[in-house]
Design a protein around this motif. Sequence first.
Motif, PDB file in Angstrom:
ATOM      1  N   UNK A 281       0.843  -1.207   0.000  1.00 54.71           N
ATOM      2  CA  UNK A 281       0.000   0.000   0.000  1.00 54.71           C
ATOM      3  C   UNK A 281       0.875   1.253   0.000  1.00 54.71           C
ATOM      4  N   UNK A 282       1.945   1.191   0.838  1.00 49.99           N
ATOM      5  CA  UNK A 282       2.850   2.345   0.902  1.00 49.99           C
ATOM      6  C   UNK A 282       3.479   2.587  -0.458  1.00 49.99           C
ATOM      7  N   UNK A 283       3.879   1.420  -1.106  1.00 50.39           N
ATOM      8  CA  UNK A 283       4.491   1.534  -2.432  1.00 50.39           C
ATOM      9  C   UNK A 283       3.535   2.177  -3.428  1.00 50.39           C
ATOM     10  N   UNK A 284       2.206   1.903  -3.253  1.00 53.08           N
ATOM     11  CA  UNK A 284       1.231   2.494  -4.186  1.00 53.08           C
ATOM     12  C   UNK A 284       0.896   3.933  -3.810  1.00 53.08           C
ATOM     13  N   UNK A 285       1.430   4.341  -2.675  1.00 56.79           N
ATOM     14  CA  UNK A 285       1.190   5.726  -2.283  1.00 56.79           C
ATOM     15  C   UNK A 285      -0.002   5.885  -1.350  1.00 56.79           C
ATOM     16  N   UNK A 286      -0.609   4.728  -0.922  1.00 58.01           N
ATOM     17  CA  UNK A 286      -1.719   4.827   0.044  1.00 58.01           C
ATOM     18  C   UNK A 286      -1.100   4.899   1.433  1.00 58.01           C
ATOM     19  N   UNK A 287      -1.166   6.043   2.047  1.00 60.12           N
ATOM     20  CA  UNK A 287      -0.440   6.218   3.303  1.00 60.12           C
ATOM     21  C   UNK A 287      -1.384   6.336   4.509  1.00 60.12           C
ATOM     22  N   UNK A 288      -2.697   6.247   4.253  1.00 52.31           N
ATOM     23  CA  UNK A 288      -3.647   6.420   5.347  1.00 52.31           C
ATOM     24  C   UNK A 288      -3.880   5.141   6.133  1.00 52.31           C
ATOM     25  N   UNK A 289      -3.698   4.007   5.472  1.00 55.39           N
ATOM     26  CA  UNK A 289      -3.990   2.717   6.088  1.00 55.39           C
ATOM     27  C   UNK A 289      -3.003   2.434   7.222  1.00 55.39           C
ATOM     28  N   UNK A 290      -3.570   2.080   8.418  1.00 53.47           N
ATOM     29  CA  UNK A 290      -2.693   1.741   9.551  1.00 53.47           C
ATOM     30  C   UNK A 290      -2.567   0.228   9.634  1.00 53.47           C
ATOM     31  N   UNK A 291      -1.369  -0.272   9.949  1.00 51.59           N
ATOM     32  CA  UNK A 291      -1.183  -1.709  10.107  1.00 51.59           C
ATOM     33  C   UNK A 291      -1.621  -2.094  11.522  1.00 51.59           C
ATOM     34  N   UNK A 292      -2.454  -3.157  11.604  1.00 52.54           N
ATOM     35  CA  UNK A 292      -2.986  -3.545  12.904  1.00 52.54           C
ATOM     36  C   UNK A 292      -2.382  -4.883  13.313  1.00 52.54           C
ATOM     37  N   UNK A 293      -1.199  -4.869  13.888  1.00 55.06           N
ATOM     38  CA  UNK A 293      -0.519  -6.106  14.272  1.00 55.06           C
ATOM     39  C   UNK A 293      -0.236  -6.054  15.771  1.00 55.06           C
ATOM     40  N   UNK A 294      -0.819  -7.060  16.499  1.00 56.62           N
ATOM     41  CA  UNK A 294      -0.590  -7.071  17.955  1.00 56.62           C
ATOM     42  C   UNK A 294      -0.011  -8.399  18.366  1.00 56.62           C
ATOM     43  N   UNK A 295       1.178  -8.711  17.935  1.00 56.95           N
ATOM     44  CA  UNK A 295       1.769  -9.995  18.255  1.00 56.95           C
ATOM     45  C   UNK A 295       2.657  -9.894  19.488  1.00 56.95           C
ATOM     46  N   UNK A 296       2.931  -8.676  19.894  1.00 57.06           N
ATOM     47  CA  UNK A 296       3.741  -8.484  21.096  1.00 57.06           C
ATOM     48  C   UNK A 296       5.198  -8.837  20.880  1.00 57.06           C
ATOM     49  N   UNK A 297       5.627  -9.007  19.657  1.00 58.08           N
ATOM     50  CA  UNK A 297       7.029  -9.349  19.417  1.00 58.08           C
ATOM     51  C   UNK A 297       7.625  -8.376  18.397  1.00 58.08           C
ATOM     52  N   UNK A 298       8.696  -8.861  17.726  1.00 63.85           N
ATOM     53  CA  UNK A 298       9.389  -7.984  16.778  1.00 63.85           C
ATOM     54  C   UNK A 298       8.473  -7.555  15.639  1.00 63.85           C
ATOM     55  N   UNK A 299       7.506  -8.452  15.303  1.00 69.73           N
ATOM     56  CA  UNK A 299       6.608  -8.114  14.191  1.00 69.73           C
ATOM     57  C   UNK A 299       5.770  -6.890  14.522  1.00 69.73           C
TER      58      UNK A 299
END
Length: 766
Positions: A281-299
């Motif tokens: 998405x970032x590569x396409x220039x869509x910068x509004x989308x937030x990544x929702x990752x709650x793994x509690x680790x490096x990810x």
Amino acid sequence: ARQQKEIAQNAAGKIGEFIEHRVAELILVSEIERFWEMRMEDHKRALYRLLKHDAQIREVSVANSAGQEILRLSRLRVHTDADLVSLAQEEKFRRAMDGEIYIGPVYHEVTAEPFVTLAVPVRFTPTEIRGVIVAEVGLKALLNSVSHTKAGKSGYLFVVDRKGTLIAHPDYSKVLLQLNLSQINEVEEFLRTPGSDPGFGEVHRGVDGKQVITTHAAVPRPNWAVVVEEPVETALAEVKQVERVALLMLVLALSGVFGISYFFSERIARPVRALEHGASLIAQGVLDQKLDVHTGDELEILARRFNQMAEALKESRGGLERKITERTRDLSALYAALAPLSAAGNDELLQIIVERLKEATGADAALIRVFDKEKNAFVYPAHVGFPSSYLEATRDLRENSAIGQAFMTGEPVVVANIAEDSRVKAKRQLEAGYESCAFLPLRVSGELRGIIHLASREIGHFSEDKTDHLIAIARQMGVAMENRELYEHLRQKVNELQQKTEGLERADKVKDEFLSVMSHELRTPLNVVMGYTAMIKDGMFGETNPEQEGALENVLGQANDLLTMITSILYATSIETQELRTEPHRFALGDFLNDLRTAYDPPRDKALALRWTYPPDLPGVETDREKLKYILHNLIHNAIKFTDRGQVTISAMIREGRGQTITDGDQQPANGKEEELIEFKVADTGIGISQEKLPLIFEKFHQIDSSDTRPYGGIGLGLYVAKNFTELLGGKIELETEQGKGSTFTVNIPCVIGSAATDGNQENEQ
Ligand code: ADP
């Protein structure tokens, strides 16, 4: 299989030990205190002790060296001497007598108990044997215990002797049948290689004909074998169960592993997929989308970084877009500000400039301050927005003011907040309601003319970061003013020039008209004067004396010159007004030249000879006779005029092409209408013409010496007309000259050559 081997070896050991123990007991008895020397009573006592100590020995006897039993003791009955027999023929006796320890085959009593016979030698010396001790040993207890040893779940043991005969088996009936098992694989192996260490755990057919796992162990003395068998089915039942359990565990373990790996892969893959999606998405220039990752680790940390990166990108892109928009707006405003300037007048231009400037910079007021050196103050050629009170108050150049500083240094001064900026001293702009301002140097043609002054009611409207843009605007203003000034300058010049040209044209026309009229009006009376003078001279009004005649001749000559001049003027004006036409005639060139020649006499006051050289048979030609006559007349007239002594040579010839001269009249073309060049030359030995004057002599009214004191008359039109006439006839006039040595004029005129060498019809000269 290993277990089987162990069991077999244990059992074999037990049997071996049992037998060895008995053999050792017998040997011991045989060696007691030189047994062979004992009396009968002592023998008896020793044998009793043996029976008493060892319950397995059922009967024991002693035979002498001849094989005769001398004593026999039994556990079960009392033997008399009558029971004593000779053993001489028996194997046990003979073997023992040979020094061997004899162990007989297993045999069964009527009670079905198994027994074995042992016989040992009784030695007198190590080599001399004096008798034999024989014992019957019961094997029931031994074999019973061996054959009932447990071997795994359903395994069992049996014992075979050195011939393969079954001597012990859990099923005792089989023993009683005295089965020979040498066909059983395991037994067969033992019989074949009795001494060697046997393998174990092999699968063969067993005693019952079923497939068994089997192992054997040999007993070296008496060379028997203990065999362990266990049916494959039951032996492997456990293994199968273990297999099943193992399989179950494997399945459980695998599903556990799958479960765990699925769990972990999902745990990792889903966020990774989310990251990948986010990155694309970032590569396409869509910068509004937030990544929702709650793994509690490096990810999760990575996802947070992605979000931060997208945020930063968004901000910088926003900034960039804002900047581009601003720049574009600035530039287009600037363009719009300057585009139509060239059309405006000078004062109008400056007013347009300040108004556009105000728009382009978003200012609330704009002002061009030009410094007037004479007044030593600023003048305002154009302004917009500023109240007149402010303008009046700030006309003087104060060196310590911000305006003064900008003007003196030529550097821009941009003030974001007038109230707080120490460079702005008087703060008069604040009173007028302005909070932010810019003073930009105005340079026209590299010269600092003044200041472009911009002001805004908004704090921070002008700021340091806009300085470059403001300078660019100021520079453009300067260039626009410069262009405008240059344009104005040029326009004014053209306007003069235009007026001059118009005046000249008018004057020229008046002159031409005047000349034309005047010469025409002059010619008529002059002709009358000349006519009467010629008549007087010819004596038509009475006799004239030679003195009078000379004077009249002089009058005629001067009048002729005057006529030539007037004619020249007339011709020249007609050339100017382009009224000239050619009027071709056919005439004989020779006659034409002969006529021309009569008009010239060698001048009496000069040592000058006139030479005429032309072929006698010149052809008839077709061209404008009058104009040709004028040309030649003029050249000859000049040659005589500018030559004091020597000669003037007039020549004519027909030229064919370049340098080819036709001298033969026979070479005329068949149709009589071929064009040829006629070449005339007028050469003199006169004053000549300098090289720098050469280009000028064919110009109108041009004379090399036009001073009042010049020695030669003339009005400077002759060559001008001659050249124009030559060109009108399609020809060319050329001049070779050297100052002080003379001049040669060459005239080439193309002519249609006629067949007649002479044409008598031609008119004569007037
Ligand atoms: P003008 O009426 O003065 O003879 P022309 O046009 O015939 O005017 O001649 C122009 C000028 O050229 C003369 O004034 C003279 O200076 C120069 N010129 C013409 N022909 C000759 C010549 N043959 N030798 C020397 N100068 C000549």
